[in-house]
Scaffold this active site. Structure first.
Site, PDB file in Angstrom:
ATOM      1  N   THR A 220      32.752  45.998  52.192  1.00  0.00           N
ATOM      2  CA  THR A 220      31.730  47.041  52.365  1.00  0.00           C
ATOM      3  C   THR A 220      30.323  46.450  52.412  1.00  0.00           C
ATOM      4  O   THR A 220      29.539  46.741  53.310  1.00  0.00           O
ATOM      5  CB  THR A 220      31.811  48.043  51.172  1.00  0.00           C
TER       6      THR A 220
ATOM      7  N   GLU B 240      35.182  51.150  43.233  1.00  0.00           N
ATOM      8  CA  GLU B 240      35.674  49.777  43.142  1.00  0.00           C
ATOM      9  C   GLU B 240      37.107  49.737  43.671  1.00  0.00           C
ATOM     10  O   GLU B 240      37.784  50.770  43.692  1.00  0.00           O
ATOM     11  CB  GLU B 240      35.670  49.329  41.678  1.00  0.00           C
TER      12      GLU B 240
ATOM     13  N   LYS C 165      26.637  46.949  34.638  1.00  0.00           N
ATOM     14  CA  LYS C 165      25.281  47.101  35.178  1.00  0.00           C
ATOM     15  C   LYS C 165      24.259  47.233  34.051  1.00  0.00           C
ATOM     16  O   LYS C 165      23.164  46.696  34.120  1.00  0.00           O
ATOM     17  CB  LYS C 165      25.227  48.332  36.087  1.00  0.00           C
TER      18      LYS C 165
END
Ligand code: HSE
Length: 418
Positions: A16, A184, A199
């Protein structure tokens, strides 16, 4: 002095993000950046790019002296670390979007950057298109960052929006997130909060100089949220969001976690729907600032990689100012939180551990309470995610010791009535 460096890129990964970057670079010739080779895992997969661009041999990229930048956007953690660390050792600049790898190997990567003095940038790894890492690093380079709260996972936000606003069931919403390329490859990383805490680990470093392994940060995903929780949220005029939060306490230590949270309708985060991410930063004098943008998807993520590449042309490096130039803050569990807990049976809830319980509903099949508990009973225990129990933080959930002492008396009276 060389200011506009020519970038010759070795790209790892053509999924992606990798393919998105390839397409974006074709449309931005002014950047002076070209992809020389792309390393992929599966040579049989049909790719929308000239075949001679691809190789399956990582050393073709890592040992090519002409390649001065490695862009690493693959899925697997260990191979990503191997690639990034070798690239740094070989004197190449690196741009990575592998949030799990970066969060897991933070101390090693900090050490490598210090030793080899090359640049490792990863704006795409947190909140994709929102320039939050460089902002925290450069703009909030002071001690005035009071708190930061954010929606950092696009897929779970997308699922919650679809479930609660459009009444689409969880599985169908997840499938949509997968088809749109937000999720994911193992979607439990999104759903169970792993992606968000990875994150958050990165943002805690740039916000507060905190270097913690993601395992040491309390987190959960949206997997325990029940439809009855949504009913309660609606009654109370709240939304349910997966919120990452950090707050500097009065003693200077930092409270931080990633948990589902009730969000009031006048909160900036209410505005964040679908795959969007949002970050609310509260700092001294400036008060609240809100950053909003796409947190997942091919072009939004690739745009952050592009911005890092652009920064590399000017020899930009993270200085990790909060870690190296300030007194780094310490993560603490010594505070209280106001929580909503719904459950099937009271025996699963350590009710005696609550400082006080403000609300108590036991007449329906699904029971719930709202109360205040020391964060250690969440950090050190798993009762709140077992036996079909669902824990959702109240709005403004962090309560400091001093406030608890003040409030305890009043609330004990209330509890006495109940
Ligand atoms: N799976 C991630 C998300 C992709 O949904 O936010 C972007 O990091």
């Amino acid at each position: 002095m060389e200011t506009h460096k020519q970038l010759t890129i070795g790209l790892f990964g053509f999924g992606t993000v990798g393919e998105g970057l390839y397409k974006i670079l074709q449309q931005t010739p002014s950047l002076n950046a070209t992809i020389k080779k792309v390393c992929i895992k599966n040579p049989d997969k049909k790719r929308d790019a000239p075949i001679e661009l691809f190789t399956t041999d990582k050393n073709v990229l890592l040992n090519d002296p002409e390649i001065n930048v490695i862009v690493e956007v693959i899925n697997e953690t260990e191979p990503a670390f191997e690639i990034v660390s070798t690239a740094i050792k070989n004197g190449k600049e690196v741009v990575s979007a592998s949030k799990k790898m970066l969060a897991t190997y933070l101390p090693e990567l900090l050490g490598l950057q210090k030793k080899y003095q090359t640049s490792l940038l990863y704006e795409a790894a947190a909140c994709a298109s929102i320039p939050v890492i460089r902002n925290l690093e450069e703009y909030y380079d002071n001690d005035l960052l009071h708190s930061i709260k954010a929606i950092v996972n696009g897929s779970t936000n997308f699922i919650l929006t679809k479930m609660f606003e459009e009444k689409i069931d969880f599985q169908s919403a997840l499938l949509m997130a997968q088809q749109l390329g937000f999720a994911e490859s193992d979607p439990s990383l999104d759903v169970e909060g792993y992606d968000a805490v990875n994150k958050w680990t990165l943002l805690l470093l740039h916000a507060y100089g905190i270097v913690e392994h993601p395992d040491n940060i309390v987190f959960n995903g949206i997997q325990n949220i029940q439809s009855t929780d949504a009913v309660v949220a609606k009654e109370k005029h709240y939304d349910i969001k997966l919120v990452a939060q950090a707050k500097k306490l009065i003693n200077g230590n930092v409270a931080a976690f990633v948990l589902p949270q009730f969000v009031k309708h006048d909160d900036h985060l209410t505005f964040v729907r679908n795959e969007y991410n949002g970050v609310v930063i509260e700092s001294g004098f400036a008060d609240k600032q809100f950053f909003y943008g796409k947190g997942a998807g091919s072009f939004p993520t690739a745009s952050a990689v592009l911005s890092d590449l652009s920064a590399l042309r000017y020899q930009y490096k993270y200085e990790y100012k909060k870690l190296y130039h300030h007194k780094p803050n310490i993560l603490t569990n010594d505070f209280y939180v106001k929580v909503y807990v719904s459950f099937d049976e009271l025996k699963y809830i350590p009710k005696e551990k609550f400082e006080w319980i403000e609300e108590w509903h036991s007449d329906a099949d699904r029971k719930y309470l709202v109360g205040v508990i020391h964060f250690n009973y969440i950090k050190e225990n798993t009762w709140w995610k077992e036996n079909n129990t669902s824990l959702i933080l109240a709005p403004e959930p962090i309560i400091e010791d001093i406030e608890v002492r003040k409030l305890r008396k009043k609330s004990l009276e209330l509890a006495g009535i109940l």
